[in-house]
Design a protein around this motif. Structure first.
Motif, PDB file in Angstrom:
ATOM      1  N   SER A  49       1.955  -9.983  -2.507  1.00  0.00           N
ATOM      2  CA  SER A  49       0.979  -9.432  -1.557  1.00  0.00           C
ATOM      3  C   SER A  49       1.499  -9.505  -0.120  1.00  0.00           C
ATOM      4  O   SER A  49       1.165  -8.641   0.695  1.00  0.00           O
ATOM      5  N   ALA A  50       2.344 -10.484   0.196  1.00  0.00           N
ATOM      6  CA  ALA A  50       2.964 -10.528   1.525  1.00  0.00           C
ATOM      7  C   ALA A  50       3.900  -9.337   1.722  1.00  0.00           C
ATOM      8  O   ALA A  50       3.945  -8.741   2.815  1.00  0.00           O
ATOM      9  N   ILE A  51       4.617  -8.963   0.688  1.00  0.00           N
ATOM     10  CA  ILE A  51       5.489  -7.790   0.764  1.00  0.00           C
ATOM     11  C   ILE A  51       4.654  -6.525   0.939  1.00  0.00           C
ATOM     12  O   ILE A  51       5.003  -5.629   1.710  1.00  0.00           O
ATOM     13  N   VAL A  52       3.523  -6.452   0.230  1.00  0.00           N
ATOM     14  CA  VAL A  52       2.632  -5.297   0.347  1.00  0.00           C
ATOM     15  C   VAL A  52       2.097  -5.186   1.776  1.00  0.00           C
ATOM     16  O   VAL A  52       2.065  -4.094   2.356  1.00  0.00           O
ATOM     17  N   VAL A  53       1.676  -6.309   2.360  1.00  0.00           N
ATOM     18  CA  VAL A  53       1.174  -6.298   3.738  1.00  0.00           C
ATOM     19  C   VAL A  53       2.257  -5.816   4.686  1.00  0.00           C
ATOM     20  O   VAL A  53       1.999  -5.008   5.587  1.00  0.00           O
ATOM     21  N   HIS A  54       3.480  -6.283   4.485  1.00  0.00           N
ATOM     22  CA  HIS A  54       4.584  -5.848   5.341  1.00  0.00           C
ATOM     23  C   HIS A  54       4.817  -4.343   5.219  1.00  0.00           C
ATOM     24  O   HIS A  54       4.982  -3.645   6.226  1.00  0.00           O
ATOM     25  N   ASP A  55       4.843  -3.846   3.994  1.00  0.00           N
ATOM     26  CA  ASP A  55       5.093  -2.419   3.781  1.00  0.00           C
ATOM     27  C   ASP A  55       3.975  -1.548   4.350  1.00  0.00           C
ATOM     28  O   ASP A  55       4.236  -0.502   4.945  1.00  0.00           O
ATOM     29  N   ILE A  56       2.732  -1.976   4.174  1.00  0.00           N
ATOM     30  CA  ILE A  56       1.610  -1.185   4.688  1.00  0.00           C
ATOM     31  C   ILE A  56       1.595  -1.191   6.213  1.00  0.00           C
ATOM     32  O   ILE A  56       1.220  -0.199   6.838  1.00  0.00           O
ATOM     33  N   SER A  57       2.046  -2.281   6.818  1.00  0.00           N
ATOM     34  CA  SER A  57       2.075  -2.334   8.285  1.00  0.00           C
ATOM     35  C   SER A  57       3.087  -1.356   8.880  1.00  0.00           C
ATOM     36  O   SER A  57       2.999  -1.008  10.060  1.00  0.00           O
ATOM     37  N   LYS A  58       4.029  -0.888   8.075  1.00  0.00           N
ATOM     38  CA  LYS A  58       5.028   0.089   8.535  1.00  0.00           C
ATOM     39  C   LYS A  58       4.552   1.533   8.411  1.00  0.00           C
ATOM     40  O   LYS A  58       5.190   2.449   8.928  1.00  0.00           O
ATOM     41  N   LEU A  59       3.435   1.767   7.725  1.00  0.00           N
ATOM     42  CA  LEU A  59       2.963   3.138   7.497  1.00  0.00           C
ATOM     43  C   LEU A  59       2.570   3.893   8.777  1.00  0.00           C
ATOM     44  O   LEU A  59       2.838   5.089   8.864  1.00  0.00           O
TER      45      LEU A  59
END
Length: 165
Positions: free
Chosen positions: A91-101
């Motif tokens: 979920s930390a990786i998901v948060v990081h990826d979504i913050s780049k959108l």
């Protein structure tokens, strides 16, 4: 952002006073506003999941039992803690990826503006899809959290009824 839009429009029209320049500026601002709102809502959800799950992970890992437990119970506890920790990491990786959108949304909308300015047509809708990695980690983190709940329930059951082991 406005400087980049102005540069693109100035490149194709030669000045900022062209009547359609406002159309392109409005379109890019609308795209970014609506897109960022949607992205922020999903980001908030995943941040909340990350905070809650990491808090539970910290509590679970800090549990110390003084009574000797059978090997089976300790293995189930270890597997449940491991699945929760993997869920937190995913979920930390998901948060990081979504913050780049939002950045990708701006880049795509500027590219669409550039394309529509070249052809002097209306702008098409701009979409930003999540990367496959993000989708995989979203599914994997949900599976890890579900596995944690099942394993922790089994651990709790055998902890309450050790004679069944």
């Amino acid at each position: 952002m406005d400087d980049e839009i102005d540069k693109i429009i100035h490149k194709y029209f030669g000045c900022d006073k062209y009547c359609d320049a406002d159309y392109y500026k409005r379109q890019i601002k609308n795209i970014n506003k609506l897109g960022k709102e949607a992205i922020e809502k999903e980001l908030f959800l995943w941040q909340y999941i990350l905070v809650v799950s990491s808090g539970i992970d910290g509590i679970i890992l800090s549990l110390q039992f003084e009574s000797p437990l059978s090997l089976h119970i300790r293995v189930i506890f270890f597997l449940s803690a491991l699945s929760l920790t993997l869920g937190v990491l995913c979920s930390a990786i998901v948060v990081h990826d979504i913050s780049k959108l939002p950045k990708r949304l701006l880049e795509n909308s500027l590219a669409e503006c550039n394309r529509s300015l070249e052809s002097r047509t209306e702008m098409e809708p701009v979409f930003v899809n999540k990367r496959k990695r993000t989708l995989v980690f979203q599914i994997f983190s949900c599976c890890c959290f579900a596995l944690f709940i099942i394993l922790y329930l089994i651990y709790s059951f055998f902890r309450l009824f050790p004679e069944l082991v």
